[in-house]
Design a protein around this motif. Structure first.
Motif, PDB file in Angstrom:
ATOM      1  N   ASP A  63      19.453 -99.840 -76.902  1.00 52.34           N
ATOM      2  CA  ASP A  63      18.233-100.465 -76.391  1.00 52.34           C
ATOM      3  C   ASP A  63      18.054-101.855 -76.994  1.00 52.34           C
ATOM      4  O   ASP A  63      18.764-102.234 -77.936  1.00 52.34           O
ATOM      5  N   GLU A  64      17.121-102.591 -76.448  1.00 56.60           N
ATOM      6  CA  GLU A  64      16.872-103.949 -76.955  1.00 56.60           C
ATOM      7  C   GLU A  64      16.576-103.916 -78.459  1.00 56.60           C
ATOM      8  O   GLU A  64      15.724-103.151 -78.921  1.00 56.60           O
ATOM      9  N   GLY A  65      17.304-104.730 -79.192  1.00 57.58           N
ATOM     10  CA  GLY A  65      17.184-104.756 -80.648  1.00 57.58           C
ATOM     11  C   GLY A  65      18.225-103.923 -81.361  1.00 57.58           C
ATOM     12  O   GLY A  65      18.411-104.058 -82.573  1.00 57.58           O
ATOM     13  N   LEU A 265      34.303-104.858 -77.475  1.00 55.47           N
ATOM     14  CA  LEU A 265      34.271-104.652 -76.026  1.00 55.47           C
ATOM     15  C   LEU A 265      34.202-103.168 -75.689  1.00 55.47           C
ATOM     16  O   LEU A 265      33.434-102.755 -74.814  1.00 55.47           O
ATOM     17  N   GLY A 266      34.996-102.347 -76.392  1.00 61.63           N
ATOM     18  CA  GLY A 266      34.987-100.907 -76.143  1.00 61.63           C
ATOM     19  C   GLY A 266      33.622-100.288 -76.421  1.00 61.63           C
ATOM     20  O   GLY A 266      33.115 -99.489 -75.620  1.00 61.63           O
ATOM     21  N   LEU A 267      33.007-100.663 -77.540  1.00 64.33           N
ATOM     22  CA  LEU A 267      31.669-100.157 -77.856  1.00 64.33           C
ATOM     23  C   LEU A 267      30.648-100.618 -76.824  1.00 64.33           C
ATOM     24  O   LEU A 267      29.755 -99.855 -76.430  1.00 64.33           O
ATOM     25  N   SER A 268      30.793-101.871 -76.373  1.00 66.87           N
ATOM     26  CA  SER A 268      29.859-102.411 -75.390  1.00 66.87           C
ATOM     27  C   SER A 268      29.986-101.680 -74.062  1.00 66.87           C
ATOM     28  O   SER A 268      28.986-101.364 -73.411  1.00 66.87           O
ATOM     29  N   VAL A 269      31.215-101.416 -73.634  1.00 69.72           N
ATOM     30  CA  VAL A 269      31.427-100.663 -72.404  1.00 69.72           C
ATOM     31  C   VAL A 269      30.863 -99.258 -72.554  1.00 69.72           C
ATOM     32  O   VAL A 269      30.182 -98.730 -71.664  1.00 69.72           O
ATOM     33  N   GLY A 270      31.121 -98.631 -73.691  1.00 68.91           N
ATOM     34  CA  GLY A 270      30.599 -97.291 -73.949  1.00 68.91           C
ATOM     35  C   GLY A 270      29.079 -97.241 -73.932  1.00 68.91           C
ATOM     36  O   GLY A 270      28.494 -96.221 -73.547  1.00 68.91           O
ATOM     37  N   SER A 271      28.426 -98.349 -74.313  1.00 66.85           N
ATOM     38  CA  SER A 271      26.960 -98.370 -74.326  1.00 66.85           C
ATOM     39  C   SER A 271      26.387 -98.221 -72.928  1.00 66.85           C
ATOM     40  O   SER A 271      25.225 -97.813 -72.762  1.00 66.85           O
TER      41      SER A 271
END
Length: 375
Positions: A63-65, A265-271
């Motif tokens: 979430d934001e933050g 990038l992997g963590l961001s995609v997983g998010s």
């Protein structure tokens, strides 16, 4: 008593929803495939763990933050894809492509999946609850090239609201290349075709390897400037490797830089595998299109190789046509593995790298065409 009740209300057990539990199981499945089955762990492990983190109730990590919220800016701005392209360029050897230029046709044929998925996305508008614009369809279409960085870059320019679903689909199918491609390759080839042994490639000189990335960016600048960011970073990485005078920069791009960016990038995609973002009709439609497009691209590459054999004295093993999708080097490894299964002396890896590299260029060119026509 009130304190105990308040503590219970703050736990994950109390707040977890069915959707969150389901998506956490998906995350654990991705971890299983990465660790136990070895399906591209560099991609699936951070994606799977990101999915688990983003679905932990109350924590707000995506979430934001939260941490994953800020990491996602690297995808949203297109920074991560461009840095990945530079690293891939530094790891790429254009030698197999230069030694056997006709494999460029295989890489081009495999991009048919991109344009098939463009039409498919527009056709899905007949399904109640789905409404893809032309920009949405163009962004979704790049999944067909099995090129995660390019898919993310195009989506960030054309359809930011679908970026998460497109990124998840693109990287999931890239990671599952060893599972998706072999049945298609076996279905479209005979045992005799899979046994075809290809001639040893000629040695490509250093000068050729230096000139090629410069020629590539020159042609891109003249003919398709919209593809210049992707092709330019790819060419820069490759030139650093080929020239031989900036080994430190080349090694950094190939190792430390691309490894760091891959984690983020992997963590961001997983998010974007959070229940509220993922369990939607649009996402499911994009996943279905991605699977179909990837299958079409694989089949088109194999069939092009079979067609080339009708007109060429020097036979091409059709298995390397499947490597025309730009999942580097996963698709080339799959072609090599299937070739060895049919013929223990059939080493296709270097031959398959030709269309594999051509596929990277092809997907970037296709992205540039779509950006020029649709943006």
């Amino acid at each position: 008593m009130d304190n105990l009740l308040s503590l219970w209300h703050s736990t994950g057990l109390y707040n977890i929803t069915g959707g969150q539990a389901l998506m956490m199981l998906v995350g654990f499945l991705l971890l299983f495939l990465a660790i136990k089955k070895g399906f591209e762990p560099l991609l699936l492990l951070p994606i799977g763990f990101g999915a688990i983190l983003s679905n932990i109730p109350v924590a707000g990590i995506a979430d934001e933050g939260g941490l994953l919220y800020y990491l996602y800016f690297g995808i949203k701005t297109g920074l991560f894809p461009l840095l990945i392209f530079m690293g891939v360029g530094a790891m790429t050897d254009f030698g197999p492509l230069l030694a056997n230029p006709k494999t460029l046709l295989l890489g081009a044929a495999a991009q048919f999946g991109i344009f098939a998925s463009l039409l498919g996305a527009l056709a899905l508008n007949i399904v109640p609850g789905l409404e893809f614009t032309l920009k949405d369809a163009a962004a979704i279409a790049i999944i067909g090239g099995a090129d995660g960085p390019t898919a993310i870059y195009v989506a960030s320019r054309l359809s930011p609201e679908l970026l998460g679903a497109i990124a998840v689909a693109a990287y999931s199918y890239m990671a599952l290349v060893p599972l998706i491609q072999p049945p298609i390759m076996r279905a479209l080839t005979t045992e005799a075709e899979r046994r075809i042994e290809m001639q040893q490639l000629r040695t490509v000189g250093r000068s050729e390897k230096i000139v090629f990335p410069l020629l590539l960016i020159g042609l891109t600048a003249l003919l398709l400037p919209s593809a210049a960011p992707l092709v330019g970073m790819f060419a820069l990485g490759n030139l650093m490797n080929a020239c031989g005078v900036v080994d430190r920069l080349s090694q950094t791009a190939q190792n430390e830089l691309i490894n760091i960016v891959t984690i983020f990038l992997g963590l961001s995609v997983g998010s974007k595998l959070s229940a509220e973002a993922f369990l939607q009709m649009e996402t499911l439609g994009i996943l279905a299109l991605g699977a179909a497009a990837f299958a079409i691209g694989t089949a088109a590459g194999v069939l092009m190789a079979k067609l080339m054999n009708k007109f060429s004295k020097t036979l091409v093993n059709p298995l390397i046509g499947a490597a025309g999708v730009s999942a580097v080097p996963m698709a080339a490894r799959v072609a090599n593995k299937l070739g060895l299964e049919s013929n223990p002396h059939n080493f296709l890896l270097m031959h398959a790298m030709g269309p594999n590299v051509a596929g990277v260029i092809g997907s970037a060119v296709a992205a540039g065409i779509l950006l020029s026509l649709v943006q």
